[in-house]
Design a protein around this motif. Structure first.
Motif, PDB file in Angstrom:
ATOM      1  N   SER A   1     -33.206  50.782 -63.544  1.00  0.00           N
ATOM      2  CA  SER A   1     -32.764  50.762 -62.161  1.00  0.00           C
ATOM      3  C   SER A   1     -33.625  51.695 -61.303  1.00  0.00           C
ATOM      4  CB  SER A   1     -31.299  51.184 -62.122  1.00  0.00           C
ATOM      5  OG  SER A   1     -30.845  51.235 -60.820  1.00  0.00           O
ATOM      6  N   THR A   2     -33.938  52.873 -61.848  1.00  0.00           N
ATOM      7  CA  THR A   2     -34.832  53.787 -61.127  1.00  0.00           C
ATOM      8  C   THR A   2     -36.204  53.154 -60.946  1.00  0.00           C
ATOM      9  OG1 THR A   2     -33.684  55.513 -62.333  1.00  0.00           O
ATOM     10  CG2 THR A   2     -35.579  56.171 -61.044  1.00  0.00           C
ATOM     11  N   THR A   3     -36.673  52.495 -62.014  1.00  0.00           N
ATOM     12  CA  THR A   3     -37.965  51.820 -61.924  1.00  0.00           C
ATOM     13  C   THR A   3     -37.961  50.798 -60.801  1.00  0.00           C
ATOM     14  OG1 THR A   3     -38.199  52.066 -64.291  1.00  0.00           O
ATOM     15  CG2 THR A   3     -39.655  50.496 -63.228  1.00  0.00           C
ATOM     16  N   PHE A   4     -36.855  50.039 -60.708  1.00  0.00           N
ATOM     17  CA  PHE A   4     -36.775  49.038 -59.645  1.00  0.00           C
ATOM     18  C   PHE A   4     -36.819  49.708 -58.276  1.00  0.00           C
ATOM     19  CE2 PHE A   4     -33.791  47.242 -56.568  1.00  0.00           C
ATOM     20  CZ  PHE A   4     -34.561  46.166 -56.155  1.00  0.00           C
ATOM     21  N   ASN A   5     -36.072  50.789 -58.134  1.00  0.00           N
ATOM     22  CA  ASN A   5     -36.049  51.469 -56.841  1.00  0.00           C
ATOM     23  C   ASN A   5     -37.440  51.937 -56.440  1.00  0.00           C
ATOM     24  OD1 ASN A   5     -33.352  51.119 -56.486  1.00  0.00           O
ATOM     25  ND2 ASN A   5     -32.775  53.079 -57.388  1.00  0.00           N
ATOM     26  N   GLN A   6     -38.250  52.312 -57.429  1.00  0.00           N
ATOM     27  CA  GLN A   6     -39.575  52.837 -57.096  1.00  0.00           C
ATOM     28  C   GLN A   6     -40.602  51.739 -56.904  1.00  0.00           C
ATOM     29  OE1 GLN A   6     -40.875  55.876 -59.701  1.00  0.00           O
ATOM     30  NE2 GLN A   6     -39.310  57.305 -58.991  1.00  0.00           N
TER      31      GLN A   6
ATOM     32  N   GLN B   1     -42.909  63.109 -70.184  1.00  0.00           N
ATOM     33  CA  GLN B   1     -43.226  63.865 -68.984  1.00  0.00           C
ATOM     34  C   GLN B   1     -43.232  62.942 -67.789  1.00  0.00           C
ATOM     35  OE1 GLN B   1     -46.501  65.344 -70.903  1.00  0.00           O
ATOM     36  NE2 GLN B   1     -45.203  66.917 -71.816  1.00  0.00           N
ATOM     37  N   THR B   2     -43.170  63.559 -66.631  1.00  0.00           N
ATOM     38  CA  THR B   2     -43.063  62.770 -65.414  1.00  0.00           C
ATOM     39  C   THR B   2     -44.273  61.877 -65.205  1.00  0.00           C
ATOM     40  OG1 THR B   2     -42.286  64.901 -64.677  1.00  0.00           O
ATOM     41  CG2 THR B   2     -42.079  63.111 -63.146  1.00  0.00           C
ATOM     42  N   GLN B   3     -45.468  62.306 -65.714  1.00  0.00           N
ATOM     43  CA  GLN B   3     -46.663  61.494 -65.466  1.00  0.00           C
ATOM     44  C   GLN B   3     -46.760  60.317 -66.424  1.00  0.00           C
ATOM     45  OE1 GLN B   3     -46.298  64.711 -66.198  1.00  0.00           O
ATOM     46  NE2 GLN B   3     -48.283  65.720 -66.103  1.00  0.00           N
ATOM     47  N   ASP B   4     -45.902  60.262 -67.423  1.00  0.00           N
ATOM     48  CA  ASP B   4     -46.003  59.185 -68.413  1.00  0.00           C
ATOM     49  C   ASP B   4     -45.764  57.835 -67.755  1.00  0.00           C
ATOM     50  OD1 ASP B   4     -46.701  60.616 -70.602  1.00  0.00           O
ATOM     51  OD2 ASP B   4     -44.640  61.122 -71.132  1.00  0.00           O
ATOM     52  N   PRO B   5     -46.330  56.773 -68.357  1.00  0.00           N
ATOM     53  CA  PRO B   5     -46.197  55.447 -67.731  1.00  0.00           C
ATOM     54  C   PRO B   5     -44.773  54.898 -67.814  1.00  0.00           C
ATOM     55  CG  PRO B   5     -47.319  55.295 -69.822  1.00  0.00           C
ATOM     56  CD  PRO B   5     -47.184  56.753 -69.529  1.00  0.00           C
ATOM     57  N   TYR B   6     -44.554  53.831 -67.028  1.00  0.00           N
ATOM     58  CA  TYR B   6     -43.227  53.236 -66.958  1.00  0.00           C
ATOM     59  C   TYR B   6     -42.734  52.751 -68.309  1.00  0.00           C
ATOM     60  CZ  TYR B   6     -42.864  53.269 -61.891  1.00  0.00           C
ATOM     61  OH  TYR B   6     -42.749  53.665 -60.596  1.00  0.00           O
ATOM     62  N   TRP B   7     -43.660  52.189 -69.111  1.00  0.00           N
ATOM     63  CA  TRP B   7     -43.185  51.643 -70.388  1.00  0.00           C
ATOM     64  C   TRP B   7     -42.591  52.738 -71.249  1.00  0.00           C
ATOM     65  CZ3 TRP B   7     -45.168  53.604 -74.840  1.00  0.00           C
ATOM     66  CH2 TRP B   7     -46.457  54.160 -74.806  1.00  0.00           C
ATOM     67  N   LYS B   8     -43.137  53.958 -71.091  1.00  0.00           N
ATOM     68  CA  LYS B   8     -42.595  55.047 -71.895  1.00  0.00           C
ATOM     69  C   LYS B   8     -41.207  55.455 -71.378  1.00  0.00           C
ATOM     70  CE  LYS B   8     -44.058  58.959 -74.503  1.00  0.00           C
ATOM     71  NZ  LYS B   8     -44.998  60.061 -74.637  1.00  0.00           N
ATOM     72  N   ALA B   9     -41.055  55.381 -70.054  1.00  0.00           N
ATOM     73  CA  ALA B   9     -39.731  55.673 -69.491  1.00  0.00           C
ATOM     74  C   ALA B   9     -38.704  54.670 -70.032  1.00  0.00           C
ATOM     75  CB  ALA B   9     -39.783  55.611 -67.973  1.00  0.00           C
TER      76      ALA B   9
ATOM     77  N   PHE C   1     -47.381  46.813 -63.678  1.00  0.00           N
ATOM     78  CA  PHE C   1     -46.879  48.116 -63.226  1.00  0.00           C
ATOM     79  C   PHE C   1     -46.420  48.984 -64.374  1.00  0.00           C
ATOM     80  CE2 PHE C   1     -42.299  47.825 -63.829  1.00  0.00           C
ATOM     81  CZ  PHE C   1     -42.149  46.477 -64.072  1.00  0.00           C
ATOM     82  N   LEU C   2     -46.182  48.364 -65.551  1.00  0.00           N
ATOM     83  CA  LEU C   2     -45.673  49.145 -66.671  1.00  0.00           C
ATOM     84  C   LEU C   2     -46.630  50.254 -67.091  1.00  0.00           C
ATOM     85  CD1 LEU C   2     -43.979  46.471 -68.926  1.00  0.00           C
ATOM     86  CD2 LEU C   2     -42.903  48.333 -67.680  1.00  0.00           C
ATOM     87  N   GLY C   3     -47.920  50.074 -66.774  1.00  0.00           N
ATOM     88  CA  GLY C   3     -48.897  51.086 -67.152  1.00  0.00           C
ATOM     89  C   GLY C   3     -49.009  52.228 -66.147  1.00  0.00           C
ATOM     90  N   ASN C   4     -48.436  52.038 -64.950  1.00  0.00           N
ATOM     91  CA  ASN C   4     -48.562  53.088 -63.929  1.00  0.00           C
ATOM     92  C   ASN C   4     -47.681  54.285 -64.277  1.00  0.00           C
ATOM     93  OD1 ASN C   4     -50.022  51.127 -62.710  1.00  0.00           O
ATOM     94  ND2 ASN C   4     -48.438  50.587 -61.212  1.00  0.00           N
ATOM     95  N   PRO C   5     -48.044  55.453 -63.766  1.00  0.00           N
ATOM     96  CA  PRO C   5     -47.203  56.619 -64.034  1.00  0.00           C
ATOM     97  C   PRO C   5     -45.826  56.453 -63.398  1.00  0.00           C
ATOM     98  CG  PRO C   5     -48.983  57.166 -62.526  1.00  0.00           C
ATOM     99  CD  PRO C   5     -49.276  55.805 -63.045  1.00  0.00           C
ATOM    100  N   ALA C   6     -44.805  56.813 -64.174  1.00  0.00           N
ATOM    101  CA  ALA C   6     -43.435  56.601 -63.702  1.00  0.00           C
ATOM    102  C   ALA C   6     -43.063  57.605 -62.622  1.00  0.00           C
ATOM    103  CB  ALA C   6     -42.463  56.725 -64.874  1.00  0.00           C
TER     104      ALA C   6
END
Lengths: 392, 404
Positions: free
Chosen positions: A349-354, A75-83, A58-63
């Protein structure tokens, strides 16, 4: 149970300590393995029944969530790892500045508790008692909602003549800072060079004074010149930029810190500072009285006594305990979540929620903080080796 | 801060001669730099004090405190069941009084000046607290119970030998009574943990976590000092991993992973998950504190115990642990204080303990912006409890100190 003769009677196995040692360890290991396999077995079953899997893909998916502030473009479309990376950098930005400031405050407050000015001593004691006996989270809320939001209005407010604070969009706390122009950067480099030169000069001066009995005056004059030049460079060479209110009601110039950053930084720095003050106090107290008396017998004044005799010895006691305070600061920085500063825990934490992936997210959080603490530990241990008593 | 002096325990006692002027000159104006410092700081303190008083009497709207008095202390506990909480309060008052009286049975005076001042302050608080008259009377009654029980405990301590053990049993038994009164069941209307809140919940969570983490911490410390490699490795792993991550991450496990780890359909209560998280977290820190004590015990103690023929378990139980725990009391109480403070983090996982309920009060539109009033109020409560704990630790330390 020592053998008394050739025909030694064998000890029954249940009275043999060696047997019990091994049996106990096997039992302990088995219990832990059983516990872990049960827990993870349950987790896997639950995940499977919900059609989820354990992996880090999932780390590669857009955050697709927004992050309030970031040092790297995000940016919002960047992947999770970047977040995650943005969160990590925000955490590092917080704790590195925090280490420096909290050390300064802690050492000042710790030494102040030995002042012979009754007021200074009492203020230091009250500060320590007050901070240590109230919860950090409450202090953070007080800083954020009480102090920062109490000060920040829609119009920029000027504090201490040079600092501005506003809560408008894009607002924050603005402090004077130097511009990134070439002249400023050159001055900065020169200042660093001057600092290195000063250390070299100082060592040289001590060396010639010790080995040749020289007065050391030429070096002292050189040091003084260096100092004056540095002061000039600091005030005029760095091209300080003072924040200015704009007509539109905003603020330009200077260094902008977000309100959240300012609040969590202040809270962490003052909280940890109180603990460091206690450590410094205990460290100074641990230096034996004979050292103070010997220093006074040599005719040292109080300032030199502290700087040359007491404090270097106190450092040996102080540094190992500082280690755990720095680690606490790093861990406590995760409370940034409570006031909305996007640190690593907050983004995780946001990542987990999503994504609904508790195990993966927890592993990432734990690994990050363990690594940070390991780095702090290694750095502090090498510092400790530098100051510890060299016994020959 | 211009000059410093060494910590001197053997310095001659400060002379009282000379009066106020001499004291001022010695402590505030002993040289010109200190004089300037004193004047500057005094001016600043006066300014801060005046601004605070001005704020407190003109700007601040303290109505947010009395209007939510019940919420701060007991949360949303049902109104008609308050008598159960008062029963708990009375029980704790009686037991505390008895313990105090029994512990102080050999002192010259039971009601010393400090004790009387504390009782007086409690009484004053009972009179002025913004609660219904019955609550205030009940509170005053509990204070009187405390004092009476202290007196009775002193008499009992003189006449009955070995009463100390009974009072320990009474505390343990009272825990179950308190649990029954709080949660209900067995003839009482049950109150779910969702309705507990405020200081009540803070105290409940801290007390239960402290009780649970203490044995676990001691076991982990022993494991870390053990000569058995597997046990040692497991303990070290646990302690270091837990100490390496923030508490909020452990609470994350409690909130999001424990339901996953347990068999399907088993989902423990929010409050109990939080207690579990706090316990697992604090035990690792406590283990390190106890380890400090264990390391301070000279090897000769263990060798002497072996020479007496004690097996390892008995050596630990009777010789090593009592000494080690005595040494680590200040550190252990320090850990309990931070555990008490750490309960505030539960407000992040939406548990309405004291800070959590304050946040929900502040979110109420009619109390918006009353941050300082609320934070000062609950800050004083937290400070009081932590301060009392640290004083208690110093007392225990002094009474257990067998050195001369």
């Amino acid at each position: 149970m020592t053998p008394t003769g050739d025909r030694e009677e064998r000890i029954p196995i249940w009275r043999d300590q060696r047997f019990w040692n091994i049996a106990f360890q096997v039992l302990a290991l088995a219990a832990v393995i059983l516990l872990l396999t049960t827990l993870f077995g349950n987790a896997l079953r639950t995940l499977q029944s919900q059609g989820r899997q354990f992996n880090f893909d999932f780390l590669g998916n857009p955050a697709s969530f927004n992050i309030g502030e970031s040092v790297i473009p995000y940016q919002t479309q960047d992947p999770y790892w970047k977040a995650f990376l943005v969160g990590l950098l925000n955490t590092l930005r917080l704790i590195v500045v925090g280490f420096v400031l909290t050390t300064i405050i802690g050492i000042f407050a710790g030494i102040a508790s030995f002042s012979n000015n009754w007021l200074v001593k009492k203020i230091s004691q009250v500060y320590v008692e007050l901070i240590r006996n109230t919860p950090l989270l409450l202090q953070l809320f007080a800083w954020y909602f009480g102090v920062i939001f109490g000060l920040a209005g829609d119009q920029p407010r000027r504090l201490l003549r040079a600092i501005f604070i506003t809560k408008r969009q894009g607002g924050g706390v603005f402090i004077p800072w130097f511009t990134g122009e070439p002249v400023s950067l050159t001055s900065f480099g020169l200042l660093i060079a001057a600092a290195i030169a000063a250390v070299v000069l100082w060592r040289w001066r001590i060396h010639v004074m010790e080995t040749q009995g020289a007065s050391g005056q030429p070096q002292a004059i050189a040091l003084a010149v260096l100092g004056i030049v540095s002061i000039f460079l600091f005030f005029f060479g760095l091209a300080w930029q003072f924040p200015q209110p704009t007509e539109a009601g905003g603020v330009t110039g200077g260094l902008r810190m977000s309100l959240e950053y300012a609040a969590i930084l202040a809270g962490l720095v003052f909280y940890t500072g109180a603990f460091i003050a206690e450590i410094v106090r205990a460290g100074i107290q641990a230096v034996s009285k004979g050292q103070w008396e010997a220093g006074r017998a040599l005719g040292l004044d109080a300032g030199k006594l502290m700087r040359l005799i007491v404090f270097p010895q106190a450092l040996r006691v102080i540094i190992p305990s500082l280690n755990s305070q720095y680690m606490n600061l790093a861990k406590n920085s995760s409370l940034a979540l409570a006031i909305g500063y996007p640190d690593i825990y907050s983004t995780a934490s946001t990542t987990f929620n999503q994504t609904g992936r508790p195990i993966e997210v927890f592993i990432l959080i734990a690994a990050t903080y363990l690594t940070i603490n390991l780095v702090i530990s290694l750095a502090m241990n090498s510092l400790n080796r530098a100051v510890e008593l060299k016994e020959r | 801060m211009t000059t410093t002096f060494p910590p001197s325990s053997s310095a001659p006692p400060a002379s009282n001669s000379g009066g106020l002027m001499a004291w001022l000159r010695k402590n505030l104006f002993n040289n010109w730099l200190n004089g300037i410092l004193t004047v500057a700081i005094s001016a600043m303190l006066v300014w801060v004090g005046m601004s605070f008083l001005e704020w407190a009497f003109t700007v601040a709207q303290w109505s947010v405190i009395p209007a939510n008095w019940q919420l701060y202390f007991v949360g949303r506990y049902p109104n008609d069941q308050y008598w159960r909480l008062w029963a708990i309060f009375g029980l704790v008052a009686i037991l505390s009084g008895l313990s105090w009286g029994i512990l102080a049975r050999n002192t010259a005076q039971l009601f010393t000046k400090t004790a009387l001042i504390c009782l007086g302050l409690l009484g004053v608080f009972g009179v002025i607290m913004p609660a219904p008259l019955t609550s205030r009377l009940l509170f005053l009654g509990a204070v009187i119970l405390l004092a009476a029980a202290a007196w009775g405990g002193r008499q009992l301590g003189h006449s009955v030998a070995g009463i100390g053990r009974w009072i320990s049993f009474a505390w343990i038994a009272s825990f179950f009574v308190v649990m029954w009164l709080l949660a209900g069941g067995f003839g009482l209307e049950s109150v779910s943990t969702g309705n507990w809140g405020g200081l009540l919940l803070t105290l409940f969570i801290s007390v239960v976590s402290i009780l649970l983490c203490f044995p676990m911490g001691v076991l982990l410390a022993l494991g870390r000092q053990s000569s058995l490699p597997v046990v040692r490795l497991l303990s070290v792993l646990y302690i270091e991993i837990i100490r390496g991550v923030p508490l909020i991450a452990i609470l994350f496990i409690g909130q999001n992973m424990i339901p996953l780890f347990l068999p399907q359909g088993m989902r423990p209560d929010n409050v109990y998950r939080a207690i579990l998280g706090l316990t697992l977290f604090s035990a690792a820190y406590l283990a390190e504190n106890v380890r400090g004590g264990l390391q301070a015990i000279p090897r000769g103690q263990m060798e002497a115990a072996h020479a007496l023929g004690l097996n390892p378990a008995l050596t630990t139980m009777l010789i090593i642990l009592p000494q080690a725990l005595k040494i680590s009391i200040p550190a252990i109480v320090g850990q309990f204080i931070s555990l008490f403070q750490d309960t505030t983090l539960l407000s992040i996982v939406s548990i309405l303990e004291l800070l959590g309920i304050s946040r929900s009060i502040l979110a109420n539109p009619s109390f918006i912006g009353r941050y300082w009033e609320v934070y000062l109020f609950i800050g004083v409560i937290y400070w009081l409890f932590c301060y009392l704990m640290s004083i208690g630790s110093r007392r225990i330390e002094a009474s257990l100190n067998t050195e001369h």
